[in-house]
Each structure stands twice: as C-alpha cells, then as structure tokens.
Design an enzyme around this catalytic site. Structure first.
Site, short mmCIF file in Angstrom:
data_model
loop_
_atom_site.label_atom_id
_atom_site.label_comp_id
_atom_site.label_asym_id
_atom_site.label_seq_id
_atom_site.Cartn_x
_atom_site.Cartn_y
_atom_site.Cartn_z
N SER A 150 0.83 -1.22 0.00
CA SER A 150 0.00 0.00 0.00
C SER A 150 0.87 1.27 0.00
O SER A 150 0.47 2.28 -0.58
CB SER A 150 -0.98 0.00 1.18
OG SER A 150 -0.33 0.24 2.39
N ASP A 190 16.31 0.22 11.79
CA ASP A 190 15.38 1.31 12.11
C ASP A 190 16.09 2.45 12.84
O ASP A 190 15.60 2.96 13.86
CB ASP A 190 14.19 0.78 12.94
CG ASP A 190 13.38 -0.25 12.17
OD1 ASP A 190 13.31 -0.15 10.94
OD2 ASP A 190 12.83 -1.17 12.81
N HIS A 203 8.77 3.24 8.80
CA HIS A 203 8.56 2.35 9.94
C HIS A 203 7.34 2.85 10.72
O HIS A 203 7.21 4.06 10.94
CB HIS A 203 9.81 2.35 10.83
CG HIS A 203 9.69 1.41 11.98
ND1 HIS A 203 9.77 0.04 11.84
CD2 HIS A 203 9.44 1.63 13.30
CE1 HIS A 203 9.60 -0.53 13.02
NE2 HIS A 203 9.40 0.42 13.92
C1 GAR Z 1 3.88 -0.66 6.76
O1 GAR Z 1 3.11 -0.40 7.91
C2 GAR Z 1 5.33 -0.31 7.01
O2 GAR Z 1 5.50 0.81 7.84
C3 GAR Z 1 5.82 -1.56 7.70
O3 GAR Z 1 5.21 -2.61 6.98
C4 GAR Z 1 3.96 -2.15 6.46
C5 GAR Z 1 3.93 -2.43 4.98
O4 GAR Z 1 2.67 -2.15 4.45
N1 GAR Z 1 7.24 -1.66 7.66
C6 GAR Z 1 7.96 -2.10 8.70
O5 GAR Z 1 7.47 -2.50 9.73
C7 GAR Z 1 9.45 -2.06 8.46
N2 GAR Z 1 10.16 -2.22 9.69
P1 GAR Z 1 2.46 -2.01 2.89
O6 GAR Z 1 3.02 -3.28 2.26
O7 GAR Z 1 0.97 -1.94 2.72
O8 GAR Z 1 3.17 -0.78 2.42
#
Ligand code: GAR
Length: 204
Positions: A17, A149, A113
């Site tokens: 997303s 991070d 993050h």
């Molecule tokens: C998001 O919430 C991003 O911040 C997190 O994974 C999700 C991916 O969502 N990333 C982490 O936790 C990295 N440490 P998405 O695939 O819908 O963009």
C-alpha cells in the site's frame, strides 16, 4: 544536478500500500520529477508485486527464501543497478539488508517504519506501542544505515492512541499517515535541497 527524473527502485514483501501511495502521488504530480524504475519483490505471493504488474510498471522478483543473505542482496543490487535507480525505497520490505547492500547505495536507501522512532524499532511496532501504553504513535521515514530502524529521520507523522484501540485500528490509523508521509519525504529527498549534519536533516 541534472533535470532527469529521479529513478526509484521500490522493494516490497507484501501488500504494497505504501508503494501504491507513492505511485498515486507521482500520478497526481505531488512527487515531481520522479519515476518508478523498478518494483522489486522478494516474495512471489506479494500482492504489491501483482499490483505493479497490473499497472504496467517494470517489476522483478528475487525470491529470498532459501538463499544466503549475501547472495540474495548481491542479486538485488545487480537488478537495481541494471534499472539505474537513484533511490532505493523500502516499502514493507521485511528483510534486514546486508552491509554490502547498504554501502552499494550510500545515503540513498529510505525506509518507513510504523512508530515514532527511536521508540519501538523492529517487528510489530504498533503492538509494541499499545503494550507499552503509549498515548501517541505514528510513523517515521528515515535513511537507512547499518543499524535496524536507526538512520537519519527525514519526516515523522503522529497519531493519538485511543483507549479503544487494538492493533488493527491503531495500525490502520498509522497507515493512513504513512501514505502521506512517504511521498512527502521522497519529495524532499529527491529535490536534493537538504542538508544532513550529524543526525539532523534540514530542508535547504
Ligand atoms: C507498513 O506499515 C510499514 O510501515 C511496515 O510494513 C507495512 C507495509 O505495508 N514496515 C515495517 O514494519 C518495516 N520495519 P504495505 O506493504 O501496505 O506498504
């Protein structure tokens, strides 16, 4: 700096997303002079990869499971170099990068993050915030260095934690802010108009 569009290489492992939010921002002119050069997934079933294919974007799949980390990252570096990317954008890429990968793109790797770093690094940041009893949560866009991070913070957006929240509702409220934060942060970075002193990112 030349006026050629800045080329993003987007790395993802799942839903995608944030990738789609970046794509929409480019389409709507909110992220000027930027193009997506490659969407690169490490998981075959990543729905973000399928979305990129449907959009007709350049895509690649480099499955990480079962491959030594160094070999996998070397293959990723080769694909990103072949696509001539200027910025590597981690968008839900759920693997720790090797030092070799990080030094291949110095100060050119960006991550998002779902916490207000330095609070709650690592996995399940939203659950960590709830369990800790935090009253404010949010997201952080930062440059990537060798600690997880940890790199220079480009932008943060905050949301309240409500007494009624569970992990799903808090994650959804944070995700809405992520979708605003990532394009904004990339606009700042790709403009080239910034300075970094110590850990401090400033728009020039
Ligand atoms: C998001 O919430 C991003 O911040 C997190 O994974 C999700 C991916 O969502 N990333 C982490 O936790 C990295 N440490 P998405 O695939 O819908 O963009």
């Amino acid at each position: 700096m030349s006026d050629a569009p800045r080329r993003l290489g987007i790395l993802l492992s799942g839903r995608g997303s944030n990738f789609l939010a970046i794509h929409h921002a480019i389409a709507e002119g909110r992220l000027p002079n930027v193009e997506i050069a490659l969407v690169l997934a490490n998981v075959a079933a990543a729905s973000g990869l399928e979305a990129a294919i449907q959009l007709g974007l350049p895509t690649a799949l480099q499955v990480s499971k079962g491959t030594p980390r160094e070999d996998h990252d070397a293959a990723m570096i080769a694909l990103l170099r072949e696509a001539k990317v200027d910025w590597v954008v981690l968008a839900g890429y759920m693997r720790v990068l090797t030092p070799a990968f990080i030094s291949a793109f110095p100060n050119r790797i960006v991550n998002i993050h779902p916490s207000l770093l330095p609070a709650f690094p690592g996995l399940h940041a939203q659950r960590q915030a709830l369990d800790y009893g935090a009253k404010v949560a949010g997201c952080t866009v930062h440059l990537v260095d060798e600690a997880v991070d940890h790199g220079t913070i480009v932008l943060q957006r905050a949301v309240p934690v409500l007494d009624t929240d569970d992990e799903a509702t808090l994650s959804a409220r944070i995700l809405a802010e992520e979708h605003l934060a990532y394009p904004q942060a990339l606009a700042r970075l790709t403009s080239g108009r910034y300075t970094i002193r110590g850990r401090q990112f400033r728009q020039a």
